[in-house]
Design a protein around this motif. Structure first.
Motif, mmCIF file in Angstrom:
data_model
loop_
_atom_site.group_PDB
_atom_site.id
_atom_site.type_symbol
_atom_site.label_atom_id
_atom_site.label_comp_id
_atom_site.label_asym_id
_atom_site.label_seq_id
_atom_site.Cartn_x
_atom_site.Cartn_y
_atom_site.Cartn_z
ATOM 1 N N GLY A 133 4.430 15.452 -5.840
ATOM 2 C CA GLY A 133 3.932 14.718 -4.652
ATOM 3 C C GLY A 133 4.839 13.439 -4.460
ATOM 4 N N VAL A 134 4.845 12.538 -5.524
ATOM 5 C CA VAL A 134 5.699 11.534 -5.650
ATOM 6 C C VAL A 134 7.162 11.916 -5.234
ATOM 7 C CG1 VAL A 134 6.559 9.596 -6.938
ATOM 8 C CG2 VAL A 134 4.193 10.311 -6.953
ATOM 9 N N SER A 135 7.688 12.782 -5.950
ATOM 10 C CA SER A 135 9.107 13.163 -6.044
ATOM 11 C C SER A 135 9.450 13.945 -4.411
ATOM 12 C CB SER A 135 9.345 14.454 -6.885
ATOM 13 O OG SER A 135 9.461 14.006 -8.044
ATOM 14 N N GLY A 148 11.273 10.205 2.225
ATOM 15 C CA GLY A 148 11.790 8.815 2.548
ATOM 16 C C GLY A 148 13.193 8.576 2.518
ATOM 17 N N PHE A 149 13.979 9.364 1.600
ATOM 18 C CA PHE A 149 15.349 9.445 1.685
ATOM 19 C C PHE A 149 15.759 9.911 3.026
ATOM 20 C CE2 PHE A 149 15.651 8.323 -2.845
ATOM 21 C CZ PHE A 149 16.721 7.373 -2.813
ATOM 22 N N PHE A 169 18.054 16.292 -1.558
ATOM 23 C CA PHE A 169 17.927 17.316 -2.461
ATOM 24 C C PHE A 169 17.574 17.242 -3.824
ATOM 25 C CE2 PHE A 169 20.317 19.350 1.157
ATOM 26 C CZ PHE A 169 19.474 20.341 1.437
ATOM 27 N N CYS A 170 18.276 16.244 -4.289
ATOM 28 C CA CYS A 170 17.769 15.956 -5.829
ATOM 29 C C CYS A 170 16.194 15.808 -6.130
ATOM 30 C CB CYS A 170 18.393 14.501 -6.333
ATOM 31 S SG CYS A 170 17.913 14.079 -7.928
ATOM 32 N N PHE A 171 15.574 15.046 -5.235
ATOM 33 C CA PHE A 171 14.285 14.711 -5.387
ATOM 34 C C PHE A 171 13.439 16.099 -4.791
ATOM 35 C CE2 PHE A 171 15.205 10.498 -5.579
ATOM 36 C CZ PHE A 171 14.336 9.951 -6.584
ATOM 37 N N LEU A 172 13.986 16.660 -3.826
ATOM 38 C CA LEU A 172 13.215 18.228 -3.458
ATOM 39 C C LEU A 172 13.454 19.235 -4.678
ATOM 40 C CD1 LEU A 172 11.836 19.436 -0.972
ATOM 41 C CD2 LEU A 172 14.216 20.336 -0.349
ATOM 42 N N VAL A 173 14.485 19.208 -5.249
ATOM 43 C CA VAL A 173 14.596 20.238 -6.307
ATOM 44 C C VAL A 173 13.716 19.889 -7.345
ATOM 45 C CG1 VAL A 173 16.129 20.881 -8.021
ATOM 46 C CG2 VAL A 173 17.048 20.865 -5.602
ATOM 47 N N ARG A 174 13.643 18.440 -7.687
ATOM 48 C CA ARG A 174 12.694 18.062 -8.871
ATOM 49 C C ARG A 174 11.499 18.487 -8.471
ATOM 50 N NH1 ARG A 174 13.197 12.163 -10.598
ATOM 51 N NH2 ARG A 174 15.145 13.083 -11.712
ATOM 52 N N CYS A 175 10.907 18.235 -7.137
ATOM 53 C CA CYS A 175 9.525 18.640 -6.616
ATOM 54 C C CYS A 175 9.129 19.880 -6.859
ATOM 55 C CB CYS A 175 9.254 18.127 -5.162
ATOM 56 S SG CYS A 175 7.845 18.720 -4.397
#
Length: 155
Positions: free
Chosen positions: A45-47, A53-54, A91-97
């Protein structure tokens, strides 16, 4: 206004870090399977919120820069920089999520691959090192130093 946004961000960051530390302490004390899943979903959820946010603030900055006059010096280059950085970070944070969500519910999709250093390197290369390198490459040029144009004595 910007001071309130900064203060809100700092408070939110402290709350997230406090919750994460509390979850680590609970998991260190007693490894409960539901607590492991909740911990991973919290981090997912944080990711996800970081990705959104980005997307939100990068998109707002992109749209703001598009409203500048076409003749503005460096407008096109700044538009590209903001677009690339926003896209990469989103995309980095979405893939991590997504990966953390798979990890929470599927035991075969374990992200803790310390027994396989090559897989560990590939995972962190794709979600940490490569995006950071791309962002640093895109933003590599610093603005020129401004010198004193002319000295004017006080009268």
């Amino acid at each position: 206004m910007s001071v309130l946004v900064l203060l809100g961000f700092c408070v939110l960051e402290m709350v997230v870090v406090d919750k994460r530390i509390a979850m680590w302490l609970v998991l260190a004390w007693k490894n409960v399977p539901i607590a492991v899943i909740l911990s991973k979903m919290f981090f997912a959820g944080v990711s996800l919120f970081a990705a959104l946010g980005f997307l939100l603030y990068g998109g707002r900055l992109f749209l703001m820069l598009r409203r500048f006059p076409v003749e503005s010096k460096g407008r096109r280059k700044k538009l590209q920089e903001v677009g690339y950085v926003t896209t990469i970070c989103f995309f980095c944070f979405l893939v991590r999520c997504i990966m953390i969500c798979f990890n929470a519910f599927d035991k075969a999709a374990d992200l803790d691959v310390l027994d396989h250093p090559v897989l560990n390197f590939i995972y962190y290369l794709l979600v940490e090192i490569l995006p950071s390198t791309l962002v640093l490459f895109i933003l590599r040029k610093l603005p020129p130093k401004r010198g004193i144009t002319q000295y004017h004595p006080i009268r």
